[in-house]
Design a protein around this motif. Sequence first.
Motif, mmCIF file in Angstrom:
data_model
loop_
_atom_site.group_PDB
_atom_site.id
_atom_site.type_symbol
_atom_site.label_atom_id
_atom_site.label_comp_id
_atom_site.label_asym_id
_atom_site.label_seq_id
_atom_site.Cartn_x
_atom_site.Cartn_y
_atom_site.Cartn_z
ATOM 1 N N MET A 525 0.858 -1.187 0.000
ATOM 2 C CA MET A 525 0.000 0.000 0.000
ATOM 3 C C MET A 525 0.891 1.233 0.000
ATOM 4 N N ARG A 540 -5.201 1.668 -8.028
ATOM 5 C CA ARG A 540 -5.354 0.326 -7.460
ATOM 6 C C ARG A 540 -6.831 -0.054 -7.354
ATOM 7 N N LEU A 543 -7.616 -1.275 -2.249
ATOM 8 C CA LEU A 543 -6.948 -0.197 -1.515
ATOM 9 C C LEU A 543 -6.314 -0.669 -0.223
ATOM 10 N N TYR A 544 -6.890 -1.723 0.366
ATOM 11 C CA TYR A 544 -6.433 -2.122 1.705
ATOM 12 C C TYR A 544 -6.741 -3.595 1.931
ATOM 13 N N THR A 562 -7.204 6.597 0.028
ATOM 14 C CA THR A 562 -7.926 6.400 -1.221
ATOM 15 C C THR A 562 -6.957 6.612 -2.381
ATOM 16 N N SER A 563 -7.408 6.258 -3.579
ATOM 17 C CA SER A 563 -6.538 6.365 -4.756
ATOM 18 C C SER A 563 -7.003 7.503 -5.649
ATOM 19 N N TYR A 569 -16.716 1.820 -3.866
ATOM 20 C CA TYR A 569 -15.845 0.849 -3.210
ATOM 21 C C TYR A 569 -16.634 0.140 -2.106
#
Length: 597
Positions: A525, A540, A543-544, A562-563, A569
């Motif tokens: 990450m 991505r 995300l996690y 966040t991306s 999501y």
Amino acid sequence: MRNLNIRRSKLIISMHLMAISIVLNGQSSSQEAYISRDKPFYIEGETVWYSLFLYNKTDQSLINGTKFMELSLVTPEGMASISQKIRVENGRVAGQIRLPEKLKTANYLLVLTYPSERVQDYVYSTLLPVFSKESAIADPGSPVPISNPITTLKPDPQNQVDVITVDGNMGNRSQVTVRIDLSELSTMNNTASVVVRKKYMSDFYKQIDPLTSKLISTINKSNSRAERAISFSKSDTHGSLLYKLRKVLGPQETAVNAAYIKEDQKQALIFEEESGNYMLDASNLSPGRKTFYFNHFYFLPWSDNRYRYVRKRWMNGGEMTLEFVDDQRNFDEILPEGIKSELSPNPIVEHYLDQLDLLKRIKQAYPKPNEGVLGESVDESYLPSDWYKVSDYAAMENLPEFLREVVSGLKYTRKDGVYDFRFSYPGDKYRGMPFIIVDGIPTLDVDKVFNIPIKDIEGVGVLKDLTTSTEMAKQNREDLKQFGYFGENGILFIKLKGNVVNPLQQELTKMPQRDLISSAARFPMPEFQSSDMTSVPDFRSVLYWNAIVPTTDGKGEISFYTSDDNGQYEIIIEAVSSNGQPLKVVKEIKIGTAKGN
């Protein structure tokens, strides 16, 4: 490209888990397992991140203690493409499986077993859809059949999820904090796995063909050991990790066989099951790849009352050659009907492949700073307190002279060009030559070691079993324990200078190597607080991921960024209830452009 600045705002999501129950089987069983994953499907070459729960459904608790298990990726033909040993501690373990490149598109099985049991006595299995890059593209002329998802994931109507934002929005590269409350939810050990990923990925189950949907249902219903006649062959070995060995070269009769593990710098015992066949106990070794140096030892009796410790009578009998024996396990008998059928292309997977292609192009356009440049290596090998640095003494011609002049209690001889040396200690001396370790590589080749140029050596160390009561002597005796039989006559350590090639490198390549216990790696990450990430685009899909989220009094907290990819999501939290049912809570969030941009 616009400047992708770090959004310093924080979003706090409080998730109060009232939960839903995923029923995997209709019967209770004394032992069950459940595996949650980061994604519902995978592409060849990707990594499967997993979280494993092992529990006693009857006692309504995670299984205490240490259990060694095997997790296998099984092909539709019933053979294990990958198998890894895992150490389950108190019912929980996290890990990952790197899928091979060039895997064909198919439904694979992820099967959990005990290595000492029959395949038919598996603990858990789940379907793992894997797609090759070429065959995952859906054919526009052949619509993909749609079936209902195998498990309906609807939050409990009473579930309260409060979303609180600091600045009223959730923009790109915002730091998000998720607060988890398990206090009112009766879970085993109050642990859970958490994944944050694009919502469309969960729609994969809505796009699968009816046959795959039936396969998932069949596998889920068979995951109760109560429904199968379990035959335990070696149930008492579940707490031990044993590997089979076969003798290739060595003496006909030996008293004790042992292996020195280079990476752990400790001994692993070997016991003989039957003539020529052995078992190595790797239960106390650390995870990762290991190098094995095999020796045999014999008991040399002598009537000398001066010896305080009986173990000093064990003599190193020299190297022996053993090889690992791999019993190919056949999973054909547990394959569900229809698993060999072709896995249909899927539009969800096609979209995911587009994401992967974008990530690949970003990586090519934005190489990591200093990527490929090796930093200074750090040698973490053990060195004894009795240490002699070569530069601290007057120049000498060779290593034997240095040892004779500097190291106390060391005597050596050379007869017919062959070296021999012993350590002595107050009151007596060892009857055998010490074990030698050169920059971590073990050897008994005294001639090769003594011929190392003194200019290439940084220093030497001595570890021997001093009979005095000083603190150093006590520490030496304690340190020697991990070396077991290899330290019976003391140990000579040699550390080479940093730019010197180890003369024992060739011998090292001949030593057997083996991946023993799999260990959990850190899920990748980005840290947007790092300056080198501010200009790199981030798209991505996941995300996690955290396989084991720690909680205190049922409450825990995770944080992620966040991306740059806007959209819907899901935060998915999975756990096991106290009555042995897997639980899943899904919370949807929307990531969009922050206000002011």
